[in-house]
Design a protein around this motif. Structure first.
Motif, PDB file in Angstrom:
ATOM      1  N   VAL A 184       0.825  -1.206   0.000  1.00 40.89           N
ATOM      2  CA  VAL A 184       0.000   0.000   0.000  1.00 40.89           C
ATOM      3  C   VAL A 184       0.862   1.261   0.000  1.00 40.89           C
ATOM      4  CG1 VAL A 184      -1.762   1.286   1.290  1.00 40.89           C
ATOM      5  CG2 VAL A 184      -1.904  -1.204   1.121  1.00 40.89           C
ATOM      6  N   ASN A 185       1.936   1.262   0.763  1.00 43.05           N
ATOM      7  CA  ASN A 185       2.781   2.459   0.859  1.00 43.05           C
ATOM      8  C   ASN A 185       3.370   2.863  -0.488  1.00 43.05           C
ATOM      9  OD1 ASN A 185       2.291   2.567   3.599  1.00 43.05           O
ATOM     10  ND2 ASN A 185       4.149   1.450   4.118  1.00 43.05           N
ATOM     11  N   ARG A 186       3.609   1.899  -1.345  1.00 44.69           N
ATOM     12  CA  ARG A 186       4.183   2.179  -2.669  1.00 44.69           C
ATOM     13  C   ARG A 186       3.141   2.167  -3.773  1.00 44.69           C
ATOM     14  NH1 ARG A 186       9.699  -1.344  -2.103  1.00 44.69           N
ATOM     15  NH2 ARG A 186      10.768   0.184  -0.803  1.00 44.69           N
ATOM     16  N   ASN A 187       1.886   1.886  -3.424  1.00 45.48           N
ATOM     17  CA  ASN A 187       0.804   1.763  -4.409  1.00 45.48           C
ATOM     18  C   ASN A 187       1.144   0.723  -5.467  1.00 45.48           C
ATOM     19  OD1 ASN A 187      -0.854   3.716  -3.225  1.00 45.48           O
ATOM     20  ND2 ASN A 187       0.165   5.357  -4.326  1.00 45.48           N
ATOM     21  N   GLN A 188       1.751  -0.384  -5.035  1.00 49.46           N
ATOM     22  CA  GLN A 188       2.194  -1.401  -5.979  1.00 49.46           C
ATOM     23  C   GLN A 188       1.565  -2.757  -5.697  1.00 49.46           C
ATOM     24  OE1 GLN A 188       6.469  -1.262  -5.586  1.00 49.46           O
ATOM     25  NE2 GLN A 188       6.643   0.271  -7.192  1.00 49.46           N
ATOM     26  N   VAL A 189       1.324  -3.468  -6.794  1.00 45.60           N
ATOM     27  CA  VAL A 189       0.852  -4.843  -6.739  1.00 45.60           C
ATOM     28  C   VAL A 189       1.852  -5.674  -7.526  1.00 45.60           C
ATOM     29  CG1 VAL A 189      -1.009  -6.438  -7.326  1.00 45.60           C
ATOM     30  CG2 VAL A 189      -1.564  -4.108  -6.597  1.00 45.60           C
ATOM     31  N   SER A 190       2.373  -6.728  -6.893  1.00 44.28           N
ATOM     32  CA  SER A 190       3.385  -7.571  -7.541  1.00 44.28           C
ATOM     33  C   SER A 190       2.860  -8.984  -7.697  1.00 44.28           C
ATOM     34  CB  SER A 190       4.669  -7.605  -6.703  1.00 44.28           C
ATOM     35  OG  SER A 190       5.187  -6.315  -6.555  1.00 44.28           O
ATOM     36  N   TYR A 191       3.230  -9.575  -8.824  1.00 42.29           N
ATOM     37  CA  TYR A 191       2.908 -10.969  -9.111  1.00 42.29           C
ATOM     38  C   TYR A 191       4.101 -11.553  -9.847  1.00 42.29           C
ATOM     39  CZ  TYR A 191       0.662 -15.071 -11.124  1.00 42.29           C
ATOM     40  OH  TYR A 191       0.356 -16.358 -11.480  1.00 42.29           O
ATOM     41  N   GLN A 192       4.700 -12.576  -9.253  1.00 40.10           N
ATOM     42  CA  GLN A 192       5.918 -13.169  -9.783  1.00 40.10           C
ATOM     43  C   GLN A 192       6.963 -12.065  -9.975  1.00 40.10           C
ATOM     44  OE1 GLN A 192       4.469 -15.490 -13.094  1.00 40.10           O
ATOM     45  NE2 GLN A 192       3.671 -17.065 -11.740  1.00 40.10           N
ATOM     46  N   ASP A 193       7.439 -11.841 -11.189  1.00 43.09           N
ATOM     47  CA  ASP A 193       8.456 -10.812 -11.430  1.00 43.09           C
ATOM     48  C   ASP A 193       7.871  -9.503 -11.962  1.00 43.09           C
ATOM     49  OD1 ASP A 193      10.485 -12.495 -10.615  1.00 43.09           O
ATOM     50  OD2 ASP A 193      10.847 -13.274 -12.629  1.00 43.09           O
ATOM     51  N   THR A 208       5.629  -6.027 -11.435  1.00 38.23           N
ATOM     52  CA  THR A 208       5.085  -5.080 -10.465  1.00 38.23           C
ATOM     53  C   THR A 208       4.356  -3.975 -11.206  1.00 38.23           C
ATOM     54  OG1 THR A 208       6.845  -5.531  -8.879  1.00 38.23           O
ATOM     55  CG2 THR A 208       5.656  -3.467  -8.606  1.00 38.23           C
ATOM     56  N   GLU A 209       3.138  -3.712 -10.780  1.00 39.12           N
ATOM     57  CA  GLU A 209       2.315  -2.656 -11.365  1.00 39.12           C
ATOM     58  C   GLU A 209       2.012  -1.624 -10.288  1.00 39.12           C
ATOM     59  OE1 GLU A 209       1.121  -2.440 -14.526  1.00 39.12           O
ATOM     60  OE2 GLU A 209       1.941  -4.354 -15.199  1.00 39.12           O
ATOM     61  N   THR A 210       1.917  -0.371 -10.701  1.00 36.92           N
ATOM     62  CA  THR A 210       1.574   0.703  -9.783  1.00 36.92           C
ATOM     63  C   THR A 210       0.123   1.111 -10.013  1.00 36.92           C
ATOM     64  OG1 THR A 210       3.850   1.493  -9.783  1.00 36.92           O
ATOM     65  CG2 THR A 210       2.174   3.028  -9.027  1.00 36.92           C
ATOM     66  N   LEU A 211      -0.627   1.221  -8.924  1.00 38.47           N
ATOM     67  CA  LEU A 211      -2.009   1.678  -8.983  1.00 38.47           C
ATOM     68  C   LEU A 211      -2.080   3.148  -8.603  1.00 38.47           C
ATOM     69  CD1 LEU A 211      -4.019  -1.167  -7.190  1.00 38.47           C
ATOM     70  CD2 LEU A 211      -4.148  -0.548  -9.595  1.00 38.47           C
ATOM     71  N   ALA A 212      -3.077   3.840  -9.133  1.00 35.03           N
ATOM     72  CA  ALA A 212      -3.365   5.201  -8.685  1.00 35.03           C
ATOM     73  C   ALA A 212      -3.736   5.138  -7.205  1.00 35.03           C
ATOM     74  CB  ALA A 212      -4.510   5.796  -9.502  1.00 35.03           C
ATOM     75  N   PRO A 213      -3.430   6.171  -6.439  1.00 32.79           N
ATOM     76  CA  PRO A 213      -3.714   6.141  -4.998  1.00 32.79           C
ATOM     77  C   PRO A 213      -5.165   5.812  -4.654  1.00 32.79           C
ATOM     78  CG  PRO A 213      -2.274   7.971  -5.484  1.00 32.79           C
ATOM     79  CD  PRO A 213      -2.696   7.382  -6.811  1.00 32.79           C
ATOM     80  N   LYS A 214      -6.121   6.360  -5.381  1.00 39.04           N
ATOM     81  CA  LYS A 214      -7.533   6.062  -5.073  1.00 39.04           C
ATOM     82  C   LYS A 214      -7.880   4.624  -5.438  1.00 39.04           C
ATOM     83  CE  LYS A 214      -8.922   9.926  -3.291  1.00 39.04           C
ATOM     84  NZ  LYS A 214      -9.260  10.044  -1.886  1.00 39.04           N
ATOM     85  N   ALA A 215      -7.316   4.103  -6.509  1.00 36.97           N
ATOM     86  CA  ALA A 215      -7.544   2.700  -6.858  1.00 36.97           C
ATOM     87  C   ALA A 215      -6.973   1.795  -5.768  1.00 36.97           C
ATOM     88  CB  ALA A 215      -6.927   2.376  -8.219  1.00 36.97           C
ATOM     89  N   MET A 216      -5.812   2.147  -5.239  1.00 39.92           N
ATOM     90  CA  MET A 216      -5.235   1.378  -4.130  1.00 39.92           C
ATOM     91  C   MET A 216      -6.136   1.455  -2.896  1.00 39.92           C
ATOM     92  SD  MET A 216      -2.992  -0.677  -2.901  1.00 39.92           S
ATOM     93  CE  MET A 216      -1.646  -0.700  -4.070  1.00 39.92           C
ATOM     94  N   ALA A 217      -6.704   2.621  -2.653  1.00 37.83           N
ATOM     95  CA  ALA A 217      -7.612   2.773  -1.515  1.00 37.83           C
ATOM     96  C   ALA A 217      -8.861   1.905  -1.699  1.00 37.83           C
ATOM     97  CB  ALA A 217      -7.996   4.238  -1.335  1.00 37.83           C
TER      98      ALA A 217
END
Length: 89
Positions: A14-23, A25-34
């Motif tokens: 959450v702190n980095r707004n990132q979602v990782s799967y295997q190798d 990593t994608e960054t989400l917009a802050p509201k999407a992360m919320a």
């Protein structure tokens, strides 16, 4: 304070707004992360559109389309098909 959790095989930072799967990593917009984090906290519960809008956009008035765009971004990162969802139904 670090806030991290798993959704299936997806690691959410959450702190980095990132979602990782295997190798990957994608960054989400802050509201999407919320939105994702609120849904994760309410796992197994039915969460209404109004509830999400109230809790994520606390001091703003936004259209339901804004929420739909966030959900679409989350689905894309989680590779979750809206017609056959695994995570967001």
């Amino acid at each position: 304070m670090a806030f991290k959790y798993w959704i299936g095989d997806f690691y959410v930072d959450v702190n980095r707004n990132q979602v990782s799967y295997q190798d990957n990593t994608e960054t989400l917009a802050p509201k999407a992360m919320a939105v994702l984090t609120y849904l994760a906290k309410k796992q197994g519960d039915v969460v209404s559109q109004d509830e999400l809008l109230t809790h994520v956009w606390t001091d703003s008035v936004v259209s339901p389309n804004t929420l739909q765009r966030s959900i679409a971004q989350i689905r894309k990162v989680l590779n979750d098909d809206s017609k056959n969802p695994k995570f967001i139904t």
